[in-house]
Design a protein around this motif. Sequence first.
Motif, mmCIF file in Angstrom:
data_model
loop_
_atom_site.group_PDB
_atom_site.id
_atom_site.type_symbol
_atom_site.label_atom_id
_atom_site.label_comp_id
_atom_site.label_asym_id
_atom_site.label_seq_id
_atom_site.Cartn_x
_atom_site.Cartn_y
_atom_site.Cartn_z
ATOM 1 N N PRO A 276 0.838 -1.203 0.000
ATOM 2 C CA PRO A 276 0.000 0.000 0.000
ATOM 3 C C PRO A 276 0.873 1.253 0.000
ATOM 4 N N GLY A 277 0.517 2.211 -0.833
ATOM 5 C CA GLY A 277 1.302 3.431 -0.958
ATOM 6 C C GLY A 277 2.245 3.421 -2.142
ATOM 7 N N ASP A 278 2.481 2.237 -2.724
ATOM 8 C CA ASP A 278 3.333 2.165 -3.907
ATOM 9 C C ASP A 278 2.626 2.790 -5.111
ATOM 10 N N SER A 279 3.430 3.155 -6.116
ATOM 11 C CA SER A 279 2.884 3.721 -7.343
ATOM 12 C C SER A 279 2.888 2.685 -8.463
ATOM 13 N N ILE A 280 1.783 2.613 -9.190
ATOM 14 C CA ILE A 280 1.680 1.756 -10.369
ATOM 15 C C ILE A 280 1.079 2.607 -11.483
ATOM 16 N N ALA A 281 1.705 2.560 -12.649
ATOM 17 C CA ALA A 281 1.176 3.287 -13.802
ATOM 18 C C ALA A 281 0.093 2.434 -14.452
ATOM 19 N N VAL A 282 -1.099 3.006 -14.567
ATOM 20 C CA VAL A 282 -2.238 2.329 -15.184
ATOM 21 C C VAL A 282 -2.547 3.047 -16.491
ATOM 22 N N SER A 283 -2.174 2.413 -17.598
ATOM 23 C CA SER A 283 -2.287 3.029 -18.926
ATOM 24 C C SER A 283 -1.700 4.438 -18.931
ATOM 25 N N GLY A 284 -0.548 4.553 -18.286
ATOM 26 C CA GLY A 284 0.193 5.802 -18.315
ATOM 27 C C GLY A 284 -0.119 6.773 -17.205
#
Length: 210
Positions: A43-51
């Motif tokens: 939790p708190g991590d960043s994930i790029a979702v379609s940019g």
Amino acid sequence: MFTGIVEEIGTVEAVEPGTDANGVVTDARLRVRGPLVTSDARPGDSIAVSGVCLTVTDLPGDGTFTADVMPETLRRTALGELGTGGRVNLERALAVGGRYGGHVVQGHVDGVGTVLSRTPGPRWDEVEIGLDPALARYVAEKGSITVSGVSLTVTRVGDDSFGVSLIPTTLAVTTLGSLAPGARVNLEVDVLAKYTERLLATAGSAGTAR
């Protein structure tokens, strides 16, 4: 920070819209299935979702993650068009010491483009994408641009459009392989172009002041 190298195609499992007192959609909560990107996520991590850079808010442990999409993001991106079953490109934030295969991608979408045409080649597709002319000034031939989270090299630039070539790998492992004319895509121009413009404008103003 990201590099525009998609790690897997995820599937939207749920979209929970938030509404105001008048019933107008203001924000949304997405639940996305992505077994690879959630394998070491917290939790708190960043994930790029379609940019689009989104913050992980929940990890049930079943290969899915939840993220909140704020009003500003809905206004500036195509994420608001997603529904259950929608496919999205996923990339985890770049780890220190990791391979840098694409270009500097912040996950801060600058605008939404529209696929104008698609021309199949022997092993690749040529795609023309329309964009706001105000954004086109940041796009350069042989430069980099992010299209729905995918780092691509620009092959042609017009006043309100640009071209890219999709190699077999891109066609196979990203959602760009199934885009048809009329599809809307998230665009992030090279941040170096924006900083360069800002610096030149500042230098010009300083020179005038003297």
